[in-house]
Design a protein around this motif. Structure first.
Motif, PDB file in Angstrom:
ATOM      1  N   SER A 188       0.735  -1.244   0.090  1.00  0.00           N
ATOM      2  CA  SER A 188       0.027   0.040   0.063  1.00  0.00           C
ATOM      3  C   SER A 188       0.926   1.173   0.262  1.00  0.00           C
ATOM      4  N   GLU A 189       0.239   2.218  -0.298  1.00  0.00           N
ATOM      5  CA  GLU A 189       0.978   3.548  -0.368  1.00  0.00           C
ATOM      6  C   GLU A 189       1.258   3.948   1.241  1.00  0.00           C
ATOM      7  N   ALA A 190       0.208   3.836   2.066  1.00  0.00           N
ATOM      8  CA  ALA A 190       0.699   3.920   3.236  1.00  0.00           C
ATOM      9  C   ALA A 190       0.597   2.897   4.211  1.00  0.00           C
ATOM     10  N   PRO A 191       1.514   2.924   5.380  1.00  0.00           N
ATOM     11  CA  PRO A 191       1.568   1.704   6.082  1.00  0.00           C
ATOM     12  C   PRO A 191       0.235   1.360   6.668  1.00  0.00           C
ATOM     13  N   LEU A 192       0.045  -0.047   6.849  1.00  0.00           N
ATOM     14  CA  LEU A 192      -1.278  -0.488   7.392  1.00  0.00           C
ATOM     15  C   LEU A 192      -1.261  -0.443   9.156  1.00  0.00           C
ATOM     16  N   PRO A 193      -2.353  -0.242   9.689  1.00  0.00           N
ATOM     17  CA  PRO A 193      -2.436  -0.100  11.267  1.00  0.00           C
ATOM     18  C   PRO A 193      -2.149  -1.273  11.737  1.00  0.00           C
ATOM     19  N   GLU A 194      -1.636  -1.413  12.871  1.00  0.00           N
ATOM     20  CA  GLU A 194      -1.129  -2.561  13.696  1.00  0.00           C
ATOM     21  C   GLU A 194      -2.664  -3.456  13.932  1.00  0.00           C
ATOM     22  N   ARG A 195      -2.431  -4.627  13.809  1.00  0.00           N
ATOM     23  CA  ARG A 195      -3.738  -5.443  14.532  1.00  0.00           C
ATOM     24  C   ARG A 195      -3.655  -5.427  15.836  1.00  0.00           C
ATOM     25  N   GLU A 196      -4.773  -5.428  16.409  1.00  0.00           N
ATOM     26  CA  GLU A 196      -5.040  -5.287  17.826  1.00  0.00           C
ATOM     27  C   GLU A 196      -5.612  -6.612  18.325  1.00  0.00           C
ATOM     28  N   ALA A 197      -5.465  -6.988  19.639  1.00  0.00           N
ATOM     29  CA  ALA A 197      -6.156  -7.929  20.411  1.00  0.00           C
ATOM     30  C   ALA A 197      -7.588  -7.613  20.435  1.00  0.00           C
ATOM     31  N   ALA A 198      -8.438  -8.737  20.411  1.00  0.00           N
ATOM     32  CA  ALA A 198     -10.048  -8.549  20.542  1.00  0.00           C
ATOM     33  C   ALA A 198     -10.313  -8.849  21.863  1.00  0.00           C
ATOM     34  N   THR A 199     -11.299  -8.531  22.414  1.00  0.00           N
ATOM     35  CA  THR A 199     -11.744  -8.909  23.873  1.00  0.00           C
ATOM     36  C   THR A 199     -13.412  -8.907  23.617  1.00  0.00           C
ATOM     37  N   LEU A 200     -13.961  -9.851  24.596  1.00  0.00           N
ATOM     38  CA  LEU A 200     -15.286 -10.155  24.686  1.00  0.00           C
ATOM     39  C   LEU A 200     -15.781 -10.074  26.167  1.00  0.00           C
ATOM     40  N   HIS A 201     -16.904  -9.668  26.516  1.00  0.00           N
ATOM     41  CA  HIS A 201     -17.492  -9.839  27.998  1.00  0.00           C
ATOM     42  C   HIS A 201     -18.942 -10.195  27.454  1.00  0.00           C
ATOM     43  N   LEU A 202     -19.323 -11.577  28.252  1.00  0.00           N
ATOM     44  CA  LEU A 202     -20.604 -11.767  28.020  1.00  0.00           C
ATOM     45  C   LEU A 202     -21.186 -12.372  29.488  1.00  0.00           C
ATOM     46  N   ALA A 203     -22.392 -12.022  29.648  1.00  0.00           N
ATOM     47  CA  ALA A 203     -23.074 -12.210  30.971  1.00  0.00           C
ATOM     48  C   ALA A 203     -24.750 -12.458  30.545  1.00  0.00           C
ATOM     49  N   GLY A 204     -25.015 -13.298  31.048  1.00  0.00           N
ATOM     50  CA  GLY A 204     -26.581 -13.726  30.813  1.00  0.00           C
ATOM     51  C   GLY A 204     -26.829 -14.919  31.629  1.00  0.00           C
ATOM     52  N   THR A 205     -28.302 -15.296  31.483  1.00  0.00           N
ATOM     53  CA  THR A 205     -28.890 -16.458  32.263  1.00  0.00           C
ATOM     54  C   THR A 205     -29.729 -17.155  31.331  1.00  0.00           C
ATOM     55  N   LEU A 288     -19.690  -0.748   4.894  1.00  0.00           N
ATOM     56  CA  LEU A 288     -18.365  -0.618   4.769  1.00  0.00           C
ATOM     57  C   LEU A 288     -17.832   0.305   4.233  1.00  0.00           C
ATOM     58  N   GLU A 289     -17.128   1.602   4.860  1.00  0.00           N
ATOM     59  CA  GLU A 289     -16.871   2.768   4.283  1.00  0.00           C
ATOM     60  C   GLU A 289     -15.348   3.150   4.335  1.00  0.00           C
ATOM     61  N   ASP A 290     -14.702   4.284   3.716  1.00  0.00           N
ATOM     62  CA  ASP A 290     -13.361   4.533   3.644  1.00  0.00           C
ATOM     63  C   ASP A 290     -12.519   3.271   3.494  1.00  0.00           C
ATOM     64  N   THR A 291     -12.937   2.493   2.177  1.00  0.00           N
ATOM     65  CA  THR A 291     -12.398   1.317   2.010  1.00  0.00           C
ATOM     66  C   THR A 291     -11.200   1.581   0.888  1.00  0.00           C
ATOM     67  N   ARG A 292      -9.942   0.936   1.150  1.00  0.00           N
ATOM     68  CA  ARG A 292      -9.072   1.160   0.224  1.00  0.00           C
ATOM     69  C   ARG A 292      -7.965  -0.124   0.172  1.00  0.00           C
ATOM     70  N   HIS A 293      -7.434  -0.347  -1.055  1.00  0.00           N
ATOM     71  CA  HIS A 293      -6.682  -1.498  -1.232  1.00  0.00           C
ATOM     72  C   HIS A 293      -5.273  -1.154  -2.111  1.00  0.00           C
ATOM     73  N   ARG A 294      -4.248  -1.304  -1.206  1.00  0.00           N
ATOM     74  CA  ARG A 294      -3.079  -0.686  -2.073  1.00  0.00           C
ATOM     75  C   ARG A 294      -3.109   0.531  -3.104  1.00  0.00           C
ATOM     76  N   GLY A 295      -3.851   1.658  -2.246  1.00  0.00           N
ATOM     77  CA  GLY A 295      -3.976   2.893  -2.893  1.00  0.00           C
ATOM     78  C   GLY A 295      -5.293   2.979  -3.766  1.00  0.00           C
ATOM     79  N   GLU A 296      -5.949   2.000  -3.923  1.00  0.00           N
ATOM     80  CA  GLU A 296      -7.338   2.351  -4.721  1.00  0.00           C
ATOM     81  C   GLU A 296      -8.244   2.326  -3.639  1.00  0.00           C
ATOM     82  N   ALA A 297      -9.205   3.418  -3.854  1.00  0.00           N
ATOM     83  CA  ALA A 297     -10.116   3.740  -3.130  1.00  0.00           C
ATOM     84  C   ALA A 297     -11.470   3.205  -3.676  1.00  0.00           C
ATOM     85  N   PHE A 298     -12.459   2.787  -2.844  1.00  0.00           N
ATOM     86  CA  PHE A 298     -13.716   2.002  -3.219  1.00  0.00           C
ATOM     87  C   PHE A 298     -14.978   2.699  -2.385  1.00  0.00           C
TER      88      PHE A 298
END
Length: 401
Positions: A188-205, A288-298
Motif C-alpha cells: 500500500s501507499e501508506a503503512p497499514l495499522p497494527e492489528r489489535e487484540a480483541a476482547t469479549l465480555h458476555l453475561a446472561g442467564t 463498509l466505508e473508507d475502503t482502500r486497497h493498495r492505494g485504490e479507493a472504493f
C-alpha cells in the motif's frame, strides 16, 4: 469384570434379601472416545467432540434401600476435549436427595476448571452449583476449525433454584491475540495499522423462561460491538445489536487470501429482531466505508435486510449503484435467492490494486447478472446461472481488450 464398549466394570461386595448394600465398584475407560456411544446406550446424547485419554472411576455404595449412600472418585492423568489437554480429579457423594460435588479439578497447560456444589435428585431439592473457569486456552481448538488465532477465556457459572426449574448464570471474558501478517507488510501507499487484540465480555442467564443476554460487549479493531436481548421458551424473540467504528485492518485476523489483509475499511451496523424465533421481524444494516486497497479507493458498500416474519428482503449497494437484491424465505430449509449486478462490481479498482500502478489505463468491465439459489438449511443444494452481455479488459495499459 464386565466389558461394555471398551469400559471395564468390576464390582465386589454384598446385597442381601433385606436390601442391605455394601458394594465397591470400579470403571476403567482406556479411551475417552468410547464415552459417547456408552452414554448413548444410557440415553445420554453428547454433541460431536474430539475426545481422547484414559479415565478411571471407583467408589462405594452402602445402606439399606431406599436409603443409600454412594461415593465416587474420578481420575485421569490426561484427557483431551477438542485439543484442550488437562488432568482430571473429582470426588462425588450421592444419596436419594442428590449428588454433592465435593471437588472437581481439571488442570493442565491448556487451562484450569474447578467446581463444587449440589445437584438435587429429589423433587424438593435445590440446586447449589458453582464452576470457575480460571483460564482456558482455545488456540488449538480454533486451529482445528481453520482459525489460527491465539485465544483464551475465563468465566464463572452458577446454578441455583428448584430441582425442576433451575437458573444458570454465566459470565465469560475472552481475549484473542493478533496474528502477524504473512509476507511483506504491505504494498500500500501508506503503512497499514497494527492489528489489535480483541476482547469479549458476555453475561446472561438460562432458566425455565428462556435465555437472556444481559450484556455482550466486544472491543475489536478499535471499535465496539454491543448486544443484548432474549429468547423465551414460548418462542418470543427480542434482540438488539450494534457495531461501530471497527477498522477491518486492525482485527486480530482475517480469513481468505493474504491480499485481504491489506484492505482498510470501517465497519458499522445495527440489528433489531422481534417477533417469534421461527418468524422473526426486524431489520439489519451493515456499512463498509473508507475502503482502500493498495492505494485504490472504493465506494461505500451497504447491505440491508428487512424481515417481516415470513421472508427477508435483501439489498446491497456500492455507492449509489445497486449491487445485489434477493429474498430469504423464513421456512423449512430457508431457501435463498440472490441476483448480483456484475456491472457494479469494482473490478477495475481490484485489478489496479493487485497489479500495481498503471497511470489509470487498466480496466475490467463486465455487464450481466448472476442468479444464485441456495437452501441455507442444506447448503449442498446450490444452483447458479451467469448471464453475461459483455466483457472488456485491458490489463496491460496498451489498449488491448
Amino acid at each position: 469384570g464386565l466389558t461394555v464398549r471398551q469400559a471395564t466394570i468390576t464390582t465386589e461386595g454384598t446385597f442381601s434379601f433385606a436390601q442391605d448394600l455394601d458394594l465397591s465398584w470400579a470403571i476403567a475407560l482406556p479411551g475417552l472416545e468410547a464415552a459417547p456411544p456408552l452414554l448413548a446406550d444410557l440415553g445420554v446424547e453428547l454433541p460431536p467432540l474430539a475426545l481422547a485419554g484414559a479415565v478411571k472411576a471407583a467408589g462405594e455404595v452402602s445402606g439399606r434401600l431406599p436409603d443409600w449412600q454412594a461415593t465416587a472418585r474420578v481420575t485421569s492423568a490426561q484427557v483431551s476435549v477438542e485439543d484442550v489437554d488437562v488432568d482430571l480429579e473429582a470426588a462425588l457423594a450421592a444419596d436419594p436427595a442428590g449428588v454433592r460435588v465435593e471437588s472437581f479439578e481439571a488442570r493442565g497447560v491448556d487451562g484450569q476448571l474447578s467446581a463444587r456444589g449440589f445437584v438435587p435428585l429429589a423433587a424438593a431439592g435445590v440446586w447449589e452449583l458453582v464452576a470457575e473457569l480460571e483460564e482456558l486456552r482455545l488456540t488449538e481448538a480454533l486451529a482445528r476449525r481453520g482459525v489460527p488465532v491465539p485465544a483464551t477465556a475465563r468465566g464463572r457459572l452458577s446454578v441455583d433454584g428448584p430441582q425442576a426449574a433451575p437458573t444458570a448464570r454465566l459470565e465469560i471474558d475472552a481475549r484473542a491475540e493478533p496474528v502477524p501478517r504473512s509476507g511483506d507488510a504491505s504494498e500500500s501507499e501508506a503503512p497499514l495499522p497494527e492489528r489489535e487484540a480483541a476482547t469479549l465480555h458476555l453475561a446472561g442467564t438460562l432458566g425455565a423462561g428462556g435465555v437472556v443476554v444481559d450484556e455482550l460487549e466486544a472491543s475489536l479493531g478499535g471499535g465496539r460491538l454491543e448486544a443484548s436481548g432474549g429468547w423465551t421458551r414460548g418462542g418470543d424473540l427480542d434482540v438488539r445489536a450494534r457495531v461501530d467504528g471497527v477498522q477491518v485492518a486492525r482485527l486480530p485476523w482475517l480469513p481468505g487470501p493474504a491480499a485481504l489483509g491489506e484492505v482498510t475499511s470501517l465497519l458499522s451496523g445495527e440489528l433489531r429482531l422481534t417477533g417469534r424465533s421461527h418468524a422473526p421481524e426486524g431489520d439489519l444494516s451493515l456499512l463498509l466505508e473508507d475502503t482502500r486497497h493498495r492505494g485504490e479507493a472504493f465506494e461505500p458498500l451497504a447491505f440491508d435486510a428487512t424481515l417481516d416474519g415470513a421472508r427477508a428482503a435483501l439489498s446491497g449497494r456500492l455507492g449509489a449503484s445497486p449491487l445485489l437484491s434477493g429474498e430469504l424465505v423464513l421456512a423449512e430449509e430457508w431457501p435463498l435467492h440472490l441476483e448480483l449486478d456484475l456491472a457494479t462490481l469494482p473490478l477495475t479498482h481490484v485489478a489496479r490494486g493487485l497489479l500495481g500502478e498503471d497511470d489509470g489505463d487498466r480496466y475490467v468491465r463486465l455487464n450481466g447478472t448472476v442468479f444464485l439459489d441456495l437452501d441455507v438449511g442444506e447448503p449442498s443444494r446450490l444452483s447458479y446461472e451467469a448471464r453475461v452481455q459483455s466483457f472488456q479488459m485491458d490489463l496491460g495499459g496498451g489498449g488491448a481488450s
